[in-house]
Design a protein around this motif. Structure first.
Motif, PDB file in Angstrom:
ATOM      1  N   PHE A 441       0.837  -1.187   0.000  1.00 47.04           N
ATOM      2  CA  PHE A 441       0.000   0.000   0.000  1.00 47.04           C
ATOM      3  C   PHE A 441       0.879   1.247   0.000  1.00 47.04           C
ATOM      4  N   PRO A 442       0.443   2.309  -0.683  1.00 52.69           N
ATOM      5  CA  PRO A 442       1.246   3.533  -0.679  1.00 52.69           C
ATOM      6  C   PRO A 442       1.336   4.129   0.723  1.00 52.69           C
ATOM      7  N   SER A 443       2.496   4.676   1.046  1.00 47.56           N
ATOM      8  CA  SER A 443       2.691   5.292   2.353  1.00 47.56           C
ATOM      9  C   SER A 443       1.862   6.566   2.426  1.00 47.56           C
ATOM     10  N   SER A 444       1.110   6.724   3.497  1.00 41.85           N
ATOM     11  CA  SER A 444       0.255   7.902   3.617  1.00 41.85           C
ATOM     12  C   SER A 444      -0.054   8.165   5.088  1.00 41.85           C
ATOM     13  N   ARG A 445      -0.476   9.393   5.340  1.00 41.55           N
ATOM     14  CA  ARG A 445      -0.913   9.752   6.678  1.00 41.55           C
ATOM     15  C   ARG A 445      -2.375   9.344   6.847  1.00 41.55           C
ATOM     16  N   PRO A 446      -2.845   9.226   8.089  1.00 40.44           N
ATOM     17  CA  PRO A 446      -4.267   8.919   8.292  1.00 40.44           C
ATOM     18  C   PRO A 446      -5.154   9.980   7.646  1.00 40.44           C
ATOM     19  N   SER A 447      -6.317   9.564   7.192  1.00 38.09           N
ATOM     20  CA  SER A 447      -7.242  10.525   6.599  1.00 38.09           C
ATOM     21  C   SER A 447      -7.807  11.467   7.659  1.00 38.09           C
ATOM     22  N   ILE A 488     -19.830   9.002  20.034  1.00 36.07           N
ATOM     23  CA  ILE A 488     -20.094   8.394  18.734  1.00 36.07           C
ATOM     24  C   ILE A 488     -19.555   9.331  17.659  1.00 36.07           C
ATOM     25  N   TYR A 489     -18.689   8.798  16.790  1.00 37.74           N
ATOM     26  CA  TYR A 489     -18.072   9.577  15.718  1.00 37.74           C
ATOM     27  C   TYR A 489     -18.462   8.982  14.366  1.00 37.74           C
ATOM     28  N   SER A 490     -18.517   9.831  13.361  1.00 41.70           N
ATOM     29  CA  SER A 490     -18.723   9.354  11.993  1.00 41.70           C
ATOM     30  C   SER A 490     -17.418   8.797  11.445  1.00 41.70           C
ATOM     31  N   GLY A 491     -17.512   8.111  10.300  1.00 36.49           N
ATOM     32  CA  GLY A 491     -16.318   7.574   9.665  1.00 36.49           C
ATOM     33  C   GLY A 491     -15.384   8.649   9.150  1.00 36.49           C
ATOM     34  N   LYS A 492     -15.845   9.900   9.137  1.00 33.29           N
ATOM     35  CA  LYS A 492     -15.004  11.023   8.744  1.00 33.29           C
ATOM     36  C   LYS A 492     -14.347  11.693   9.955  1.00 33.29           C
ATOM     37  N   GLY A 493     -14.627  11.171  11.153  1.00 30.46           N
ATOM     38  CA  GLY A 493     -14.005  11.724  12.346  1.00 30.46           C
ATOM     39  C   GLY A 493     -14.789  12.843  13.003  1.00 30.46           C
ATOM     40  N   GLU A 494     -16.039  13.094  12.583  1.00 29.93           N
ATOM     41  CA  GLU A 494     -16.862  14.144  13.171  1.00 29.93           C
ATOM     42  C   GLU A 494     -17.657  13.592  14.347  1.00 29.93           C
TER      43      GLU A 494
END
Length: 539
Positions: A441-447, A488-494
């Motif tokens: 997998f390409p190296s990346s930071r968390p979304s 409770i958080y959304s999958g986008k971190g909200e």
């Protein structure tokens, strides 16, 4: 404060002391009985207790003391040699029998303290339940298994993030405490929500190997008082609960670390424990288990840095162990849509994604340095990863600031959520092309990264953020909060909802889980074994 004067206390103490002295001298006299002291107990408001009373084992009364003089048989000075030989033979047989019984009792005690590695029937773990409780539990189970509830995967397609998150806020923000009870005897370590949409049946595992089963919406039991009058235990709903000692002995070495339902029908429940009793693993403490949607395999992580692959259709002797870390692997999660991908979380600060198609190819010319040819230690793993054959086995390796407590795939298999002691929750999103590729997998930071205190300390169960397994709604997850709320958080971190009730909850809700088929159902448990059901107040 005692209801006795100092004089009466001293008098009772002297009576007890004299009674013990006379007992040692084998002298029996009539003494007034020792009165029980009564104490004034201050009461304080506590969360609702379970309707039924917990059974306690009664200790067998200690045998009455007897002097050696009285134990010695009376010998007739005029007995004949034949009678003497007969008496001595009987004495020898009696002593041999007593020694045999003593050894048998010691062996039974040793066996009782050993972990149970065999399959357990319901009767094996419900010995302490009375017939009424057992009948109620069987009735609950018969309702829950009336239909199959296979694990559902995937997620809603073509959803607009803002609208979907707004829907979550509207529905989950209305959740209130609708039921609470003390479900387990000790600290809650794990939880799982049964997928039956008609019930709120939740399984909690505690520190001492006890599995608490809570029917949170069931009518509360009633108890008759001394006059035969029946009254409900509490005005607030507490449901019905049962406690099963599924791991033995009941010590901290038997803590239930994970609970999973069979993904094909949910009629079977798997529990893993620190006593190594998913199956025998010598002294390796099991930390987590997960099963692909087929339900025919199991992946197991342990405190020795290992992953074990177990085919449930084969004998456990064929299980294969891979040491993928030099420190504890705290969790393992199988991708629900691409089951050849595993994500692991380790105390080595690493979150890694493995391709099991490559991992299980280890063998043949890879000679194991252990006695078991199915065990592959870290040296073998590292050598394999550096070889042409091992290329693509380790798909990703992301380092965290501190130990990674957990990492899980979401129901769609496109995102990973990790919990870390550096007080960050991290989210990774992967495109379909990345998951379908055969390269690293390409190296990346968390979304997304969410600041969240994970410093639970010694007396609170480690936080492990958990995805909701319901695939009908936008991905979201739950996690405990040191401020005694459930977030409770959304999958986008909200942040979608922060559930709290200071009037009813006074402890950290460390362990959380969500209903797989009903959005507006969340459960949590704390360090004293008290559990809470969150649902709409007007349900």
């Amino acid at each position: 404060m005692s209801d006795y004067s100092d004089y009466e206390l001293e008098r009772e103490a002297n009576i007890a002391k004299n009674r013990a002295l006379l007992a040692d001298l084998d002298v029996t006299v009539d003494l007034p009985p020792v009165k029980k002291q009564t104490k004034t107990v201050r009461t304080s408001a506590k969360p609702v207790q379970p309707a039924k009373r917990t059974k306690r084992e009664r200790e067998a009364p200690a045998p009455a003391r007897q002097s050696a003089r009285l134990r010695k048989p009376v010998v007739d000075p005029n007995e004949s040699p034949a009678k003497k030989r007969k008496r001595e033979k009987e004495e020898e047989e009696r002593r041999a029998k007593e020694e045999e019984e003593r050894l048998e009792a010691e062996e039974q005690a040793r066996q009782a303290k050993k972990p149970r590695h065999h399959e357990l029937d319901l009767l094996d773990v419900t010995e302490e339940l009375d017939p009424t409780e057992l009948a109620a539990l069987r009735s609950t189970f018969s309702t829950a298994i009336r239909n199959t509830h296979p694990r559902r995967v995937g997620g809603p397609d073509d959803v607009k993030d803002k609208a979907a998150i707004a829907e979550l806020r509207e529905k989950l923000g209305k959740l209130k405490v609708v039921s609470r009870a003390k479900v387990t005897q000790d600290r809650v370590y794990s939880a799982a929500y049964h997928p039956d949409p008609t019930k709120d049946l939740i399984f909690f595992g505690d520190k001492h190997g006890q599995l608490g089963i809570w029917d949170a919406q069931a009518p509360s039991d009633e108890i008759a008082d001394a006059d035969g009058e029946v009254s409900v235990v509490a005005d607030e709903k507490s449901g019905k609960s049962w406690r099963l000692q599924v791991h033995w002995p009941a010590t901290s070495h038997s803590s239930i670390s994970n609970i999973k339902f069979d993904p094909t029908d949910s009629h079977s429940v798997y529990t893993s424990s620190y006593d190594c009793t998913v199956f025998s693993m010598d002294d390796a403490l099991i930390t987590c288990i997960d099963l692909p949607v087929t339900g025919s395999e199991m992946w197991i992580s342990d405190a020795e840095g290992g992953l074990t692959h177990l085919d449930l259709r084969e004998d456990k002797s064929k299980a294969r162990w891979f040491q993928v870390s030099n420190e504890k692997v705290g969790s393992v999660s199988v991708n629900p849509t691409a089951p050849h991908y595993l994500v692991t979380a380790s105390n080595s600060r690493a979150m890694r994604i493995w391709d099991t198609r490559k991992l299980q190819n280890i063998g043949g010319d890879s000679a194991s340095e252990t006695e078991n040819p199915n065990d592959f230690n870290q040296n073998i793993i590292e050598e394999y990863l550096g070889s042409p054959k091992g290329k693509g086995c380790l798909r990703a390796d992301w380092q965290h600031g501190k130990s990674v407590s957990s990492a899980y795939w979401d129901p769609s298999g496109k995102s990973v959520l990790s919990t870390c002691y550096d007080d960050l929750l991290r989210l990774w999103e992967f495109s379909g092309s990345v998951l379908k590729s055969t390269s690293t997998f390409p190296s990346s930071r968390p979304s997304n990264q969410i600041r969240h205190s994970c410093q639970t300390g010694r007396w609170v169960t480690v936080f492990k953020a958990q995805w909701s397994p319901n695939p009908d709604y936008y991905p979201h997850f739950t996690v405990g909060n040191m401020e005694r709320s459930l977030d409770i958080y959304s999958g986008k971190g909200e942040l979608v909802a922060r559930l709290a009730d200071r009037t009813k909850i006074s402890a950290v809700q460390a362990v959380t889980c969500s209903h797989p088929n009903v959005l507006e159902r969340v459960a949590s448990g704390n360090a004293s074994g008290r559990c809470v059901l969150w649902a709409p107040a007007d349900m």
